[in-house]
Design a protein around this motif. Structure first.
Motif, PDB file in Angstrom:
ATOM      1  N   ARG A   1     -14.702  15.964  -0.775  1.00  0.00           N
ATOM      2  CA  ARG A   1     -13.316  16.040  -0.792  1.00  0.00           C
ATOM      3  C   ARG A   1     -12.782  15.392   0.352  1.00  0.00           C
ATOM      4  NH1 ARG A   1     -10.730  19.988  -4.164  1.00  0.00           N
ATOM      5  NH2 ARG A   1     -12.295  21.260  -5.176  1.00  0.00           N
ATOM      6  N   GLY A   2     -13.447  15.479   1.439  1.00  0.00           N
ATOM      7  CA  GLY A   2     -13.234  14.713   2.661  1.00  0.00           C
ATOM      8  C   GLY A   2     -13.130  13.377   2.676  1.00  0.00           C
ATOM      9  N   GLU A   3     -14.133  12.988   1.758  1.00  0.00           N
ATOM     10  CA  GLU A   3     -14.362  11.324   1.657  1.00  0.00           C
ATOM     11  C   GLU A   3     -13.273  10.810   0.722  1.00  0.00           C
ATOM     12  OE1 GLU A   3     -18.230  10.877   0.169  1.00  0.00           O
ATOM     13  OE2 GLU A   3     -19.183  11.300   2.041  1.00  0.00           O
ATOM     14  N   ARG A   4     -13.033  11.550  -0.354  1.00  0.00           N
ATOM     15  CA  ARG A   4     -11.808  11.212  -0.971  1.00  0.00           C
ATOM     16  C   ARG A   4     -10.670  10.952  -0.137  1.00  0.00           C
ATOM     17  NH1 ARG A   4     -11.813  15.739  -5.811  1.00  0.00           N
ATOM     18  NH2 ARG A   4     -13.424  15.097  -7.160  1.00  0.00           N
ATOM     19  N   MET A   5     -10.163  11.886   0.794  1.00  0.00           N
ATOM     20  CA  MET A   5      -9.023  11.924   1.453  1.00  0.00           C
ATOM     21  C   MET A   5      -9.022  10.653   2.524  1.00  0.00           C
ATOM     22  SD  MET A   5      -8.227  15.901   1.931  1.00  0.00           S
ATOM     23  CE  MET A   5      -6.625  15.805   2.493  1.00  0.00           C
ATOM     24  N   ARG A   6     -10.352  10.448   3.019  1.00  0.00           N
ATOM     25  CA  ARG A   6     -10.396   9.353   4.058  1.00  0.00           C
ATOM     26  C   ARG A   6     -10.419   8.006   3.428  1.00  0.00           C
ATOM     27  NH1 ARG A   6     -14.085  12.953   6.082  1.00  0.00           N
ATOM     28  NH2 ARG A   6     -15.862  12.074   5.066  1.00  0.00           N
ATOM     29  N   SER A   7     -11.068   7.805   2.120  1.00  0.00           N
ATOM     30  CA  SER A   7     -11.206   6.408   1.707  1.00  0.00           C
ATOM     31  C   SER A   7      -9.991   6.059   0.832  1.00  0.00           C
ATOM     32  CB  SER A   7     -12.334   6.482   0.754  1.00  0.00           C
ATOM     33  OG  SER A   7     -12.040   7.400  -0.363  1.00  0.00           O
ATOM     34  N   ALA A   8      -9.138   7.150   0.540  1.00  0.00           N
ATOM     35  CA  ALA A   8      -7.827   6.874  -0.339  1.00  0.00           C
ATOM     36  C   ALA A   8      -6.713   6.131   0.709  1.00  0.00           C
ATOM     37  CB  ALA A   8      -7.187   8.070  -0.615  1.00  0.00           C
ATOM     38  N   SER A   9      -5.967   5.562  -0.126  1.00  0.00           N
ATOM     39  CA  SER A   9      -4.642   4.718   0.687  1.00  0.00           C
ATOM     40  C   SER A   9      -3.457   5.221   0.184  1.00  0.00           C
ATOM     41  CB  SER A   9      -5.001   3.258   0.296  1.00  0.00           C
ATOM     42  OG  SER A   9      -5.120   2.986  -1.202  1.00  0.00           O
ATOM     43  N   ALA A  10      -2.474   5.214   1.039  1.00  0.00           N
ATOM     44  CA  ALA A  10      -0.925   5.320   0.564  1.00  0.00           C
ATOM     45  C   ALA A  10      -0.378   4.047   0.756  1.00  0.00           C
ATOM     46  CB  ALA A  10      -0.217   6.404   1.412  1.00  0.00           C
TER      47      ALA A  10
ATOM     48  N   ASP B   1       3.654   8.683  -5.980  1.00  0.00           N
ATOM     49  CA  ASP B   1       4.106   8.009  -4.680  1.00  0.00           C
ATOM     50  C   ASP B   1       3.609   8.859  -3.483  1.00  0.00           C
ATOM     51  OD1 ASP B   1       5.283   5.762  -5.669  1.00  0.00           O
ATOM     52  OD2 ASP B   1       7.415   6.468  -5.428  1.00  0.00           O
ATOM     53  N   HIS B   2       3.289  10.191  -4.081  1.00  0.00           N
ATOM     54  CA  HIS B   2       2.975  11.182  -2.943  1.00  0.00           C
ATOM     55  C   HIS B   2       1.594  11.824  -3.027  1.00  0.00           C
ATOM     56  CE1 HIS B   2       7.219  11.544  -1.493  1.00  0.00           C
ATOM     57  NE2 HIS B   2       7.418  11.099  -2.632  1.00  0.00           N
ATOM     58  N   LEU B   3       0.692  11.069  -3.971  1.00  0.00           N
ATOM     59  CA  LEU B   3      -0.705  11.392  -4.220  1.00  0.00           C
ATOM     60  C   LEU B   3      -1.623  10.552  -3.236  1.00  0.00           C
ATOM     61  CD1 LEU B   3      -0.591  12.615  -7.905  1.00  0.00           C
ATOM     62  CD2 LEU B   3      -0.981  14.237  -5.693  1.00  0.00           C
ATOM     63  N   LEU B   4      -2.632  10.836  -2.828  1.00  0.00           N
ATOM     64  CA  LEU B   4      -3.361   9.927  -2.325  1.00  0.00           C
ATOM     65  C   LEU B   4      -4.066   9.066  -3.498  1.00  0.00           C
ATOM     66  CD1 LEU B   4      -5.151  12.011   0.128  1.00  0.00           C
ATOM     67  CD2 LEU B   4      -3.579  10.264   0.635  1.00  0.00           C
ATOM     68  N   LEU B   5      -4.394   7.740  -3.367  1.00  0.00           N
ATOM     69  CA  LEU B   5      -4.836   6.863  -4.204  1.00  0.00           C
ATOM     70  C   LEU B   5      -6.213   6.161  -3.982  1.00  0.00           C
ATOM     71  CD1 LEU B   5      -4.916   5.261  -7.131  1.00  0.00           C
ATOM     72  CD2 LEU B   5      -3.353   3.510  -5.993  1.00  0.00           C
ATOM     73  N   ARG B   6      -7.030   6.550  -4.686  1.00  0.00           N
ATOM     74  CA  ARG B   6      -8.636   5.954  -4.450  1.00  0.00           C
ATOM     75  C   ARG B   6      -8.807   4.991  -5.553  1.00  0.00           C
ATOM     76  NH1 ARG B   6     -12.939   8.638  -5.304  1.00  0.00           N
ATOM     77  NH2 ARG B   6     -14.302   7.851  -3.424  1.00  0.00           N
ATOM     78  N   ARG B   7      -9.263   3.945  -5.305  1.00  0.00           N
ATOM     79  CA  ARG B   7      -9.465   2.637  -6.101  1.00  0.00           C
ATOM     80  C   ARG B   7     -11.136   2.290  -6.105  1.00  0.00           C
ATOM     81  NH1 ARG B   7      -4.316  -1.395  -5.889  1.00  0.00           N
ATOM     82  NH2 ARG B   7      -5.865  -2.746  -7.388  1.00  0.00           N
TER      83      ARG B   7
ATOM     84  N   GLU C   1     -10.599  -0.994 -13.046  1.00  0.00           N
ATOM     85  CA  GLU C   1     -11.131  -0.273 -11.854  1.00  0.00           C
ATOM     86  C   GLU C   1     -10.740   1.057 -12.101  1.00  0.00           C
ATOM     87  OE1 GLU C   1     -10.010  -2.016  -8.491  1.00  0.00           O
ATOM     88  OE2 GLU C   1      -7.749  -2.004  -8.711  1.00  0.00           O
ATOM     89  N   LEU C   2     -11.407   2.062 -11.599  1.00  0.00           N
ATOM     90  CA  LEU C   2     -10.965   3.271 -11.606  1.00  0.00           C
ATOM     91  C   LEU C   2      -9.939   3.865 -10.466  1.00  0.00           C
ATOM     92  CD1 LEU C   2     -12.129   5.590 -13.540  1.00  0.00           C
ATOM     93  CD2 LEU C   2     -13.450   6.202 -11.493  1.00  0.00           C
ATOM     94  N   TRP C   3      -8.919   4.277 -10.708  1.00  0.00           N
ATOM     95  CA  TRP C   3      -7.896   4.882  -9.940  1.00  0.00           C
ATOM     96  C   TRP C   3      -7.829   6.251  -9.971  1.00  0.00           C
ATOM     97  CZ3 TRP C   3      -2.616   1.817  -9.735  1.00  0.00           C
ATOM     98  CH2 TRP C   3      -2.919   0.638  -9.406  1.00  0.00           C
ATOM     99  N   GLN C   4      -8.078   6.988  -8.801  1.00  0.00           N
ATOM    100  CA  GLN C   4      -8.108   8.635  -8.696  1.00  0.00           C
ATOM    101  C   GLN C   4      -7.008   8.887  -7.831  1.00  0.00           C
ATOM    102  OE1 GLN C   4     -11.594  10.171  -7.070  1.00  0.00           O
ATOM    103  NE2 GLN C   4     -11.400  12.020  -8.139  1.00  0.00           N
ATOM    104  N   TYR C   5      -6.067   9.703  -8.564  1.00  0.00           N
ATOM    105  CA  TYR C   5      -5.016  10.223  -7.565  1.00  0.00           C
ATOM    106  C   TYR C   5      -5.332  11.588  -7.139  1.00  0.00           C
ATOM    107  CZ  TYR C   5      -1.940   6.640  -9.158  1.00  0.00           C
ATOM    108  OH  TYR C   5      -1.380   5.319  -9.441  1.00  0.00           O
ATOM    109  N   CYS C   6      -5.154  11.906  -5.721  1.00  0.00           N
ATOM    110  CA  CYS C   6      -5.789  13.212  -5.144  1.00  0.00           C
ATOM    111  C   CYS C   6      -4.646  13.870  -4.275  1.00  0.00           C
ATOM    112  CB  CYS C   6      -6.946  12.856  -4.307  1.00  0.00           C
ATOM    113  SG  CYS C   6      -8.298  12.110  -4.955  1.00  0.00           S
ATOM    114  N   CYS C   7      -4.822  15.301  -4.358  1.00  0.00           N
ATOM    115  CA  CYS C   7      -3.996  16.062  -3.601  1.00  0.00           C
ATOM    116  C   CYS C   7      -3.988  15.751  -2.014  1.00  0.00           C
ATOM    117  CB  CYS C   7      -4.059  17.421  -3.846  1.00  0.00           C
ATOM    118  SG  CYS C   7      -3.177  18.558  -2.480  1.00  0.00           S
TER     119      CYS C   7
END
Length: 624
Positions: free
Chosen positions: A498-507, A556-562, A584-590
């Motif tokens: 979960r932490g990696e998701r948030m760190r690697s995501a972009s806004a 617009d308010h979710l974290l996006l990991r590509r 490619e895979l797009w994952q939107y996270c809280c």
């Protein structure tokens, strides 16, 4: 088709559908990859009256049989259809004799009205709003080119509208179909997903609208080639429509349990023509379509090797019957590890097959599927897509020598020879020592994989459905040498992921991260898949913290990991080692807890972001 008459009045029609192995045209099996117009495909008949006054017309039947490479088989199938039509007609006549014509016709009309009534009531129970989904075709018969079916589903009151405008223009190859393909794409999704307890008849369709652009792959204009459109453009339309309906159902507090992820993503057919050891010609159509995995549901895993959404009672031939009839030997038919889409509820796994020719000369194969470069079985509510198909050809292996030595190899990687990962469509000759491997789609996942009960992951590993490596990578499950869950290590790994998701995501520019009060109400006012709605705010379905107001665009308010499609599992874009050339895979996270909220598959050639939206009191429809 056959008209049904009673006392000189036409009162009904009967119809049957069958696969004829070859009805003529330039290519064996009648699917001509080289076709660029309908004139290069199988013979076209506007109408042939095969039976007149109860008698088969020999000159008409001869016209049909003259075009086929397999006249004996085609004639038997044709006569079977005639017999089926006669049986249906006689049973309708028996009903009329028993109850009277007026009663039978009234019952038919009442059945339509009854289905319409139940379906209208079902729609009124569902939330209004708009949901978007898409699917792709990665080969048109001539070259690897991506075509997209776009579905914007709108539900308003007691009506459903499938808006397919924006779908790719018609292709130069055989994947197109006429308008019926678009309509069927909607209907084949509506019946199984929304009509579990409603009769499947035309009364339901009175509440369904279909909007298309003419000249697209599922509403092609003559003389575009359409020979394989029913399981290409039309099937892709089913996939997009079913995924949109799954999103609609997951947004309903009352009917969320009926939501399903994508399943049975594409047909997988191999037409085969050749000669056996006695020099006799043979032909058949083998399918891996029914060996696909089903989509996960809101309360349980998808069925493993569960068949097709658009043919719920379809079956697959036994290996023994195929080997007895044709010069093939199967090395195996087995469940495909890691093919089910990861999720809180796992998508069903598929079953792959490996076969070789036996006591025969070279056999002509036409392998035909969709989705080698992408997945056609998307997950929902944060679940991952199912594994996509692989078409594998192994040349000049040492299999014959191993068999002579009494060995039955199950690990194909230990065989000598060359291995080629083929595109979705390929014509080739299979010879002795060659092996053909077909790996069909797995089902999509439902919900965040990190929410899956670790005990279920451990059971999947024991049963060979999930590998240890991907149990850790996708589910964060750590097992000991005996296959038991290590609870503390699993909790730590899941927190790390979960932490990696948030760190690697972009806004991206313009996006803000909102962290507000938690939702305390046990029953929110509404939901949008994995997102809860209350007090004019979107809330995470996991940590229940607020994300943004319903007047804003949620994504617009979710974290996006590509990342590469291979992040979804080892069966994803396997031909490209996980790096699909097209998607490619797009994952939107809280933004507050890192829970997977939305997982999408995006074309690399575009950055369009589509918003789903539920119309709540005091809010407006925000669909793109």
């Amino acid at each position: 088709i056959q008209p049904v008459f009673w006392e000189g009045r036409r009162i009904a029609w009967t119809a049957s559908v069958i696969h004829q192995i070859d009805v003529g045209g330039p290519a064996p099996g009648s699917w001509n990859f080289a076709a660029r117009s309908a004139f290069e495909e199988a013979p076209r008949y506007r109408a042939l009256k095969i039976v007149r006054d109860g008698r088969v017309q020999p000159e008409v039947v001869a016209t049909v049989l003259t075009n086929t490479r397999l006249p004996d088989l085609v004639e038997l199938d044709l006569r079977a259809q005639i017999a089926a039509a006669n049986v249906a007609r006689e049973r309708i006549h028996a009903l009329i004799r028993r109850y009277s014509l007026d009663t039978v016709l009234a019952a038919i009309a009442d059945n339509f009205d009854y289905a319409q009534f139940l379906f209208r009531r079902k729609l009124l129970d569902l939330p209004d709003g708009s949901w978007y989904a898409e699917d792709h075709i990665d080969h048109d018969g001539h070259e690897e080119r991506t075509y997209t079916v776009r579905c914007l589903l709108r539900k308003q009151g007691d009506r459903l509208t499938f808006d397919y405008r924006g779908t790719s223009k018609e292709a130069p190859g055989l994947i197109n179909c006429p308008y019926a393909g678009a309509a069927a794409g909607a209907y084949c999704a509506v019946y199984p997903l929304l009509c579990e307890d409603i009769p499947w008849n035309a009364g339901v369709l009175r509440q369904v609208d279909v909007e298309v652009d003419d000249g697209t792959i599922h509403s092609a204009r003559f003389p575009a080639p359409v020979g394989y459109g029913v399981v290409h453009a039309s099937w892709a339309t089913v996939n997009a429509s079913a995924l949109a309906l799954g999103k609609l159902l997951s947004s309903s507090a009352k009917h969320a349990d009926a939501a399903m992820a994508g399943w049975s993503g594409s047909t997988f057919v191999y037409n085969i023509f050749g000669e056996n050891e006695r020099g006799q010609r043979f032909a058949t159509m083998l399918l891996s379509s029914d060996l696909q995995g089903c989509g996960a549901r809101a309360f349980g895993d998808g069925y493993d090797v569960g068949g097709k959404l658009n043919a719920p009672r379809s079956k697959v031939a036994t290996i023994e019957s195929i080997e007895a009839e044709f010069p093939f030997l199967y090395l195996y038919r087995k469940r495909t590890i890691d093919s089910g889409g990861a999720g809180q509820w796992r998508g069903g796994v598929s079953a792959e097959v490996a076969l070789t020719v036996h006591r025969a000369k070279g056999v002509n194969f036409t392998a035909n599927t969709v989705g080698v470069n992408h997945s056609c079985t998307m997950g929902i509510c944060g679940g991952y897509p199912g594994g996509n198909p692989s078409v594998i050809l192994m040349r000049d292996t040492d299999l014959p020598a191993r068999w002579r030595a009494g060995e039955l190899p199950h690990d194909l990687s230990r065989l000598s020879g060359t291995t080629e990962m083929l595109p979705a469509k390929k014509v080739f000759v299979l010879r002795g020592g060659d092996i053909f491997v077909a790996v069909p789609h797995g089902g999509g996942g439902f919900g965040d994989p990190l929410e899956r009960d670790p005990a279920r992951v451990a059971a999947d590993v024991r049963q060979g459905l999930v590998s240890r490596e991907w149990a850790a990578r996708l589910y964060g499950a750590v097992l000991d040498d005996a296959g038991e869950v290590l609870a503390a290590a699993t909790g730590a790994l899941r927190a790390k992921i979960r932490g990696e998701r948030m760190r690697s995501a972009s806004a991206p520019a313009g996006r803000s991260i909102h962290a507000g009060a938690r939702l305390t109400a046990s029953e929110p006012e509404g939901r949008l898949g994995a997102i809860l709605i209350a007090d004019g705010l979107y809330h995470c379905g996991g940590c229940r913290s607020s994300i943004c107001s319903t007047g804003e665009k949620l994504k617009d308010h979710l974290l996006l990991r590509r990342g590469p499609l291979g992040d979804a599992g080892p069966q994803s874009a396997r031909r490209w080692s996980g790096e699909s050339p097209t998607v490619e895979l797009w994952q939107y996270c809280c933004p507050n807890c890192g829970q997977s909220s939305v997982v999408e598959q995006h074309l690399k050639s575009e950055n369009a972001v589509w918003e789903d939206s539920v119309v709540m009191k005091g809010t407006a429809d925000q669909s793109a």
